[in-house]
Enzyme design. Structure first.
Site, PDB file in Angstrom:
ATOM      1  N   ARG A  75       0.818  -1.205   0.000  1.00 33.24           N
ATOM      2  CA  ARG A  75       0.000   0.000   0.000  1.00 33.24           C
ATOM      3  C   ARG A  75       0.856   1.260   0.000  1.00 33.24           C
ATOM      4  O   ARG A  75       0.544   2.239  -0.664  1.00 33.24           O
ATOM      5  CB  ARG A  75      -0.921  -0.015   1.221  1.00 33.24           C
ATOM      6  CG  ARG A  75      -2.179   0.754   0.981  1.00 33.24           C
ATOM      7  CD  ARG A  75      -3.135   0.670   2.142  1.00 33.24           C
ATOM      8  NE  ARG A  75      -3.556   2.004   2.518  1.00 33.24           N
ATOM      9  CZ  ARG A  75      -4.322   2.770   1.771  1.00 33.24           C
ATOM     10  NH1 ARG A  75      -4.758   2.339   0.599  1.00 33.24           N
ATOM     11  NH2 ARG A  75      -4.659   3.972   2.158  1.00 33.24           N
ATOM     12  N   ALA A  76       1.960   1.198   0.716  1.00 31.64           N
ATOM     13  CA  ALA A  76       2.842   2.364   0.779  1.00 31.64           C
ATOM     14  C   ALA A  76       3.373   2.709  -0.610  1.00 31.64           C
ATOM     15  O   ALA A  76       3.438   3.875  -0.994  1.00 31.64           O
ATOM     16  CB  ALA A  76       3.997   2.088   1.730  1.00 31.64           C
TER      17      ALA A  76
END
Ligand code: ZN
Length: 693
Positions: free
Chosen positions: A276-277
């Site tokens: 997600r980062a």
């Protein structure tokens, strides 16, 4: 609303402005979490941004803000005709109050009407109101867990889904999510932190000139909002235009493979969970390029994006301070970069947005037409939050969040501290055996003691006390069944009247107020023992964090008892204060207990549903002050546990006397760890103990 403070007039806070703008440019960035102390104009700037968002076109008759060009096919107010007329309105700014109910957030399904009349009636909630606008949650860390889950699910899916028993409604809910929190008042769970696209740490400027300018502008605004706003109208219009243009451009921005690899390399090196980062960083870098006026993501875009997208994702431990080591970021960018970071963005800003190519911070320049007189050089551009935010090594040795504002109040070695005092480091924390408040509570949801809760497993049914929220279907049907003939039922389908309705009674877990009363006197100060005592309290604090408790910490030594941590949800602050806790002096146990009784009395008024658990950590010796009988009596009836710190060959078992007075079980310090069986936890501890000695 008339009179929102102009975004361009906000002094400093460059990172926050940038984070909000990147979200305004691209909804894929995923929202902003603003962390910081009170009084930093967080809500002013969020409101100011909402005023900068392009107006939206909506179908007038739709309560769910459908776009006439592209109506939601599943809209509860639909289906809408293709050619339905629209009207423009400003993008909404919706505030979610911390005390909101689930119905207020997601909307209310009228189960009563569904069951008795067979109609689907739905009252839209705040998620519907925020669609295509901004949803602002002040103090998001204080929001009920269950609401946070609903909120973040909706934010992630762009859809609000309401289901009660067999009745369900869904509608589109896409919004820019902005949450603020004061970390002193408690952290968000790490998995929830991760759901916010960007985070920004803000604190008020420490630069007197900048502070003066903030106040000067604020005074001018308050004196005459309309003419203040008029003075900034040019800049505001330019900013709105620049955001709108960047929105147009963002889909065409190219993310070269080298930059994508750089993002992946940096994210991997910071040990973030999942991908997600990487995704958020990529989207934020693309938005940054569009905002800058570029056609392609550069290393500088990646750097700016990573600075905002990674700090809250690299956290590993609740006692680690947040923040990102920027010099490490630069090293990693260079290592994975290919070309040198810090190359300036192309100066191709098409129609000269405010301040050229730099970014939103440039728009506070002294050329601002402020009515209150000349805006002086503020020198603000370089003192923004990313420089003053806490940077800490993640080597685990440390003082945790000890430089959080106010963290050292009343705990550090005072100038007049006696020479016998010292600070002894804690041993490693461990998992502790679980302690609960007996009985069934009604407190905020958590993971410690049994409680009646809106969620959790169903344990029974009852006639609803108010509006029916959680129907117990089988109990309702059982109530209706005997009356079918007398109600004249002739065909299939049960005839249900509102007197038949039953709601579910559910049982789950609540969080408690765990109030520590820790003996820090000389008798405890043998080095090895204090190390163990600190480790024990740290372990209990970690446990409290996981169980969503509030914690407070009272210590006593010398002649007084100090409330070194007023009840808070911030376990970090508790841990930091414990680590700094000096020991030495006499043992005013009675004062400690008296202080605890006072704190609990106030907390009972403030938060009556939260049941306290008193944890007294002592060897039971009282070498100073009055007898413990009277203060112990004040605490009778409070659930608690005495952690007996006595060690050595000759034992006086004084902690057992105290436990008996408090009506609490006692546990030996060396039996506090989980998995130790019940050997160390003895209700009638004294007999057992004397036998053993
Ligand atoms: Zn609609």
């Amino acid at each position: 609303m008339i009179g929102a403070y102009p975004f361009s007039a906000v002094v400093g806070l460059d990172d926050l402005k940038l984070a909000l703008i990147l979200n305004a440019v691209s909804p894929r960035v995923g929202g902003v979490l603003v962390r910081g102390e009170k009084g930093t104009a967080k809500s002013t700037i969020v409101r100011a941004l909402a005023a900068q968002l392009p107006a939206v076109k909506v179908i007038a008759a739709c309560r769910f803000s459908c776009d006439p060009a592209e109506p939601d096919p599943g809209c509860p107010d639909g289906p809408h005709d293709a050619g339905e007329s629209g009207q423009e309105r400003p993008a909404a700014l919706v505030e979610l109050p911390v005390g909101a109910s689930e119905d207020r957030l997601v909307g209310a399904l009228d189960i009563e009407r569904a069951l008795t009349e067979g109609v689907r009636a739905f009252e839209p909630g705040l998620l519907a109101a925020a669609h295509r606008g901004v949803l602002y949650v002040d103090e998001v860390n204080l929001l009920h867990d269950h609401l946070v889950d609903l909120l973040l699910d909706a934010a992630a899916l762009g859809t609000c889904f309401v289901e009660r028993e067999s009745v369900s409604v869904r509608h589109a809910a896409r919004f820019l999510l902005v949450g603020t929190m004061n970390p002193e008042e408690g952290e968000l769970r790490p998995q929830l932190l991760d759901r916010f696209g960007l985070t920004v740490e803000v604190r008020a400027s420490r630069n007197p000139d900048e502070r003066a300018e903030v106040v000067r502008r604020r005074l001018a605004f308050d004196a005459d909002p309309a003419s203040f706003a008029a003075g900034w109208a040019g800049q505001e219009a330019a900013l709105a235009r620049r955001i709108a243009e960047a929105r147009e451009r963002v889909r065409q921005v190219v993310l070269p493979d080298a930059r994508l690899r750089q993002i992946a390399g940096v994210c991997a090196a910071f040990e973030v969970d999942g991908l997600r980062a990487d995704l958020v960083t990529a989207n934020a870098a693309i938005a940054h390029a569009a905002w800058r006026g570029g056609a392609e993501v550069t290393a500088e875009d990646v750097r700016e994006a990573a600075r905002l997208s990674l700090p809250h994702r690299r956290r590993r431990d609740p006692f680690d301070a947040p923040g990102l080591d920027e010099s490490r970021l630069d090293d990693l960018l260079a290592e994975h970069g290919g070309d040198e970071p810090g190359e300036p963005g192309e100066p191709d800003d098409p129609d000269g947005g405010p301040g050229g190519s730099g970014g939103p911070g440039d728009s506070d320049g002294p050329e601002g037409p402020v009515n209150s007189g000349d805006a002086p050089e503020t020198g603000s551009a370089e003192s923004s939050a990313h420089e003053s935010g806490p940077h800490r090594d993640a080597d685990g040795s440390g003082t945790g969040a000890s430089d959080a504002p106010g963290a050292s109040d009343g705990t550090g070695a005072a100038p007049d501290a006696p020479a016998t005092e010292r600070v002894i480091a804690a041993a490693e924390p461990y998992r502790v055996r679980p302690f609960q408040v007996p009985g069934l509570g009604d407190g905020a949801s958590g993971r410690r003691s049994r409680a009646r809760t809106p969620n959790g497993r169903t344990t029974g049914s009852r006639v609803p006390t108010g509006r029916l929220q959680r129907p117990h279907l089988s109990a309702t049907l059982r109530a209706a069944a005997p009356y079918q003939r007398e109600r004249g039922r002739s065909g299939p389908g049960l005839l249900v009247r509102d007197t038949d309705l039953r709601e579910a009674v559910r049982e789950g877990k609540e969080g408690n107020l765990v109030l520590f009363v820790v003996d820090a006197s000389g008798s405890m100060a043998a080095r090895q023992r204090m190390r163990e005592v600190k480790a024990a309290v740290l372990s209990l604090l970690l446990d409290a964090y996981q169980r969503r408790d509030k914690v407070g910490l009272i210590t006593f030594r010398g002649s007084t008892a100090d409330l070194v941590l007023p009840p808070t949800s911030s376990v970090e602050v508790g841990a930091a204060r414990l680590r700094e806790l000096p020991t030495g002096g006499r043992t005013p146990l009675a004062a400690g207990l008296r202080r605890a009784a006072e704190v609990l009395r106030v907390e009972r008024l403030r938060d009556p549903a939260r049941r306290p658990l008193l944890v007294v950590v002592t060897d039971g010796r009282a070498t100073s002050g009055s007898d413990v009988a009277a203060p112990a009596a004040l605490l009778a009836g409070t659930a608690g546990v005495v952690v007996d710190c006595e060690s050595g060959p000759v034992r006086l078992a004084l902690a057992l006397d105290l436990a008996a007075r408090l009506g609490a079980p006692a546990v030996r310090l060396d039996a506090l760890a989980a998995g130790g069986g019940l050997g160390g936890l003895v209700r009638d501890y004294r007999t057992d103990y004397r036998k053993a000695v």
